[in-house]
Scaffold this motif. Structure first.
Motif, PDB file in Angstrom:
ATOM      1  N   TYR A 133       4.322 -20.277 106.713  1.00  0.00           N
ATOM      2  CA  TYR A 133       3.538 -21.321 107.364  1.00  0.00           C
ATOM      3  C   TYR A 133       4.480 -22.040 108.323  1.00  0.00           C
ATOM      4  O   TYR A 133       5.679 -22.163 108.050  1.00  0.00           O
ATOM      5  N   MET A 134       3.929 -22.535 109.430  1.00  0.00           N
ATOM      6  CA  MET A 134       4.788 -23.218 110.400  1.00  0.00           C
ATOM      7  C   MET A 134       4.133 -24.489 110.915  1.00  0.00           C
ATOM      8  O   MET A 134       2.910 -24.560 111.038  1.00  0.00           O
TER       9      MET A 134
ATOM     10  N   ASN B 271       5.833 -14.028 118.211  1.00  0.00           N
ATOM     11  CA  ASN B 271       6.412 -13.531 116.965  1.00  0.00           C
ATOM     12  C   ASN B 271       7.568 -14.388 116.463  1.00  0.00           C
ATOM     13  O   ASN B 271       7.874 -14.377 115.279  1.00  0.00           O
ATOM     14  N   ASP B 272       8.179 -15.127 117.377  1.00  0.00           N
ATOM     15  CA  ASP B 272       9.295 -16.000 116.997  1.00  0.00           C
ATOM     16  C   ASP B 272       9.160 -17.319 117.767  1.00  0.00           C
ATOM     17  O   ASP B 272       9.740 -17.498 118.832  1.00  0.00           O
ATOM     18  N   PRO B 273       8.362 -18.261 117.218  1.00  0.00           N
ATOM     19  CA  PRO B 273       8.104 -19.510 117.944  1.00  0.00           C
ATOM     20  C   PRO B 273       9.327 -20.381 118.178  1.00  0.00           C
ATOM     21  O   PRO B 273       9.232 -21.393 118.880  1.00  0.00           O
TER      22      PRO B 273
ATOM     23  N   LEU C 197      -2.468 -17.618 122.433  1.00  0.00           N
ATOM     24  CA  LEU C 197      -2.864 -16.857 123.615  1.00  0.00           C
ATOM     25  C   LEU C 197      -2.246 -15.466 123.526  1.00  0.00           C
ATOM     26  O   LEU C 197      -1.340 -15.226 122.713  1.00  0.00           O
ATOM     27  N   ASP C 198      -2.684 -14.553 124.377  1.00  0.00           N
ATOM     28  CA  ASP C 198      -2.036 -13.245 124.437  1.00  0.00           C
ATOM     29  C   ASP C 198      -0.573 -13.397 124.822  1.00  0.00           C
ATOM     30  O   ASP C 198       0.291 -12.641 124.351  1.00  0.00           O
ATOM     31  N   GLU C 199      -0.292 -14.388 125.653  1.00  0.00           N
ATOM     32  CA  GLU C 199       1.066 -14.578 126.181  1.00  0.00           C
ATOM     33  C   GLU C 199       2.011 -15.256 125.192  1.00  0.00           C
ATOM     34  O   GLU C 199       3.232 -15.231 125.375  1.00  0.00           O
TER      35      GLU C 199
ATOM     36  N   LYS D 124      -0.240 -18.058 109.458  1.00  0.00           N
ATOM     37  CA  LYS D 124       1.164 -17.788 109.201  1.00  0.00           C
ATOM     38  C   LYS D 124       1.761 -17.018 110.376  1.00  0.00           C
ATOM     39  O   LYS D 124       1.079 -16.234 111.040  1.00  0.00           O
ATOM     40  N   VAL D 125       3.030 -17.238 110.627  1.00  0.00           N
ATOM     41  CA  VAL D 125       3.779 -16.428 111.585  1.00  0.00           C
ATOM     42  C   VAL D 125       4.832 -15.682 110.780  1.00  0.00           C
ATOM     43  O   VAL D 125       5.723 -16.306 110.180  1.00  0.00           O
TER      44      VAL D 125
END
Length: 426
Positions: free
Chosen positions: A284-285, A360-362, A333-335, A279-280
């Motif tokens: 779910y995304m 955090n905000d795709p 990834l971290d980025e 989940k973000v």
């Protein structure tokens, strides 16, 4: 294009790879009176014992050397028929049981036409792995008789030096199957089970329901972490019945039992949905393509229900002017979220690129490759559908992305992509 390490290994279609599948004869019949199954069983039961023995010997001569534990498979199939037809098996000898089982089976060359569109995930069993090595599971779209697609699996290991070592295929493959009504093709959610003695690399999942009858296409596997920390392997795929499609989800925790679940909602009528591995925020995304041209970000409170999403990416560069799509689930990834994409350009030439989305905000696009990482060229051009390179899912291994990809809808190739080099292209 990026300077990738392309592995020398290539997987191809192989008509010699066959399985024994249940032959659901009654699904083809709409007649009245005794079913075809009942009539066929009665024909065998009425045989003289010597004739039944002779017919079984012919079957075993033709097929026993081509398949694994053939007699046991026939007996298992007989047990299913006995339960469905409520037979009194007390007086039926083993030879007639095996012969009945044989009549309700058939041989199928599941990868005779093509092997393509792989996805890769971390294996559920990492025991015994040396430091720096990772055991993986790949799903493959296998195309056989009638151009029907099924799901095949292959296990392997990626070493710390980015060497790919695939587990050998067993000499015999087996079909996962569901235990249900022999008189009617199932509908809705079903569970299929891997044979108790079969390896995963020797297991094939075939269409089971009416919605899937012409194929299970392009499984996009992901190792999903739930809110409670538990993990489940999920895969979205396209179910095709010859005229319409719908998106479904495969769910498993052990790669022995597989739930095949139709998804609901407006977005589930489309192909190519790819699930984020967790989940973000509270949702779910998915990444999906709702209009055949652009990519959308889709959010949901339920993992199997997906309504329309918001526009995320449109074609921007010449190599993707015709359309863009995803090449599997986003990789964390971290980025940020690394999303591999495919683009279609002039002459329907396919290429693979990448986008970086905010962790955090795709819905926020941080970066995008102006040039493809990989494109159909030279040895990656020729095949059943020329000029196509396509993946259904890559995975991170240390500082690289392991990218299995389909070539011309005909074979499967493998590349290792340095993560730093991908990010530097954005």
């Amino acid at each position: 294009m990026l300077d990738l390490f392309n592995h020398a290994l290539r997987l191809h279609a192989d008509p010699s790879r066959v399985v024994v599948r249940p032959f659901h004869i009654a699904w083809q019949s709409n007649g009245k009176g005794p079913s075809r199954s009942e009539r066929l069983v009665r024909e065998v039961l009425d045989m003289a014992p010597s004739e039944a023995r002779r017919q079984l010997e012919i079957v075993l001569k033709d097929f026993e050397a081509r398949h694994w534990q053939t007699r046991r498979v026939f007996m298992t199939r007989y047990d299913e028929i006995e339960a469905q037809l409520k037979l009194d098996g007390g007086d039926i000898g083993d030879e007639k049981r095996q012969l009945i089982g044989a009549y309700f089976c058939h041989e199928y060359s599941y990868a005779a036409a093509a092997l393509m569109n792989p996805s890769a995930v971390e294996h559920h069993d990492q025991s015994g792995m040396p430091d720096g090595s990772l055991r993986i599971v790949m799903s493959l779209r296998a195309v056989g008789e009638g151009h029907i697609s099924s799901v095949a699996f292959r296990e392997g290991i990626i070493t710390q030096d980015n060497e790919l070592k695939l587990a050998p295929e067993p000499p015999f493959a087996t079909a996962a199957d569901t235990h249900g009504d022999e008189e009617h093709m199932p509908e809705g959610p079903v569970t299929v089970n891997r044979h108790r003695d079969s390896t995963l690399s020797g297991t094939v999942i075939f269409p089971i329901t009416k919605a899937q009858s012409n194929g299970l296409e392009d499984l996009r596997l992901v190792k999903f972490t739930h809110d409670d920390g538990s993990t489940e392997w999920l895969g979205t795929y396209t179910a095709y019945n010859g005229s319409t499609i719908q998106s479904e989800m495969m769910r498993t925790r052990d790669f022995r039992a597989f739930d095949l679940v139709p998804m609901t909602g407006a977005a589930a009528r489309n192909k190519g949905m790819a699930l984020f591995p967790r989940k973000v925020g509270d949702h779910y995304m998915m990444i999906g393509r709702q209009d055949g041209e652009n990519l959308f970000l889709i959010k949901s409170d339920r993992i199997t229900h997906w309504d329309e999403g918001e526009l995320l990416l449109t074609p921007e560069f010449p190599w993707e002017f015709v359309q863009i799509g995803n090449c599997g689930p986003p990789i964390e990834l971290d980025e940020g979220w690394l999303l591999l994409t495919h683009g279609v350009g002039a002459m329907r030439k396919y290429s693979i690129g990448a986008v970086l989305l905010d962790k955090n905000d795709p819905s926020k696009v941080i970066g995008r490759t102006r040039e493809p990482l990989l494109a159909a060229a030279n040895q990656d051009r020729e095949g059943y559908v020329p000029n196509v390179v396509y993946s259904c899912g890559a995975l991170r291994h240390r500082d690289t992305i392991f990218l299995p990809y389909g070539v011309a809808d005909s074979s499967v190739a493998f590349a290792f992509v340095p993560i730093k080099a991908v990010l530097a292209q954005m």
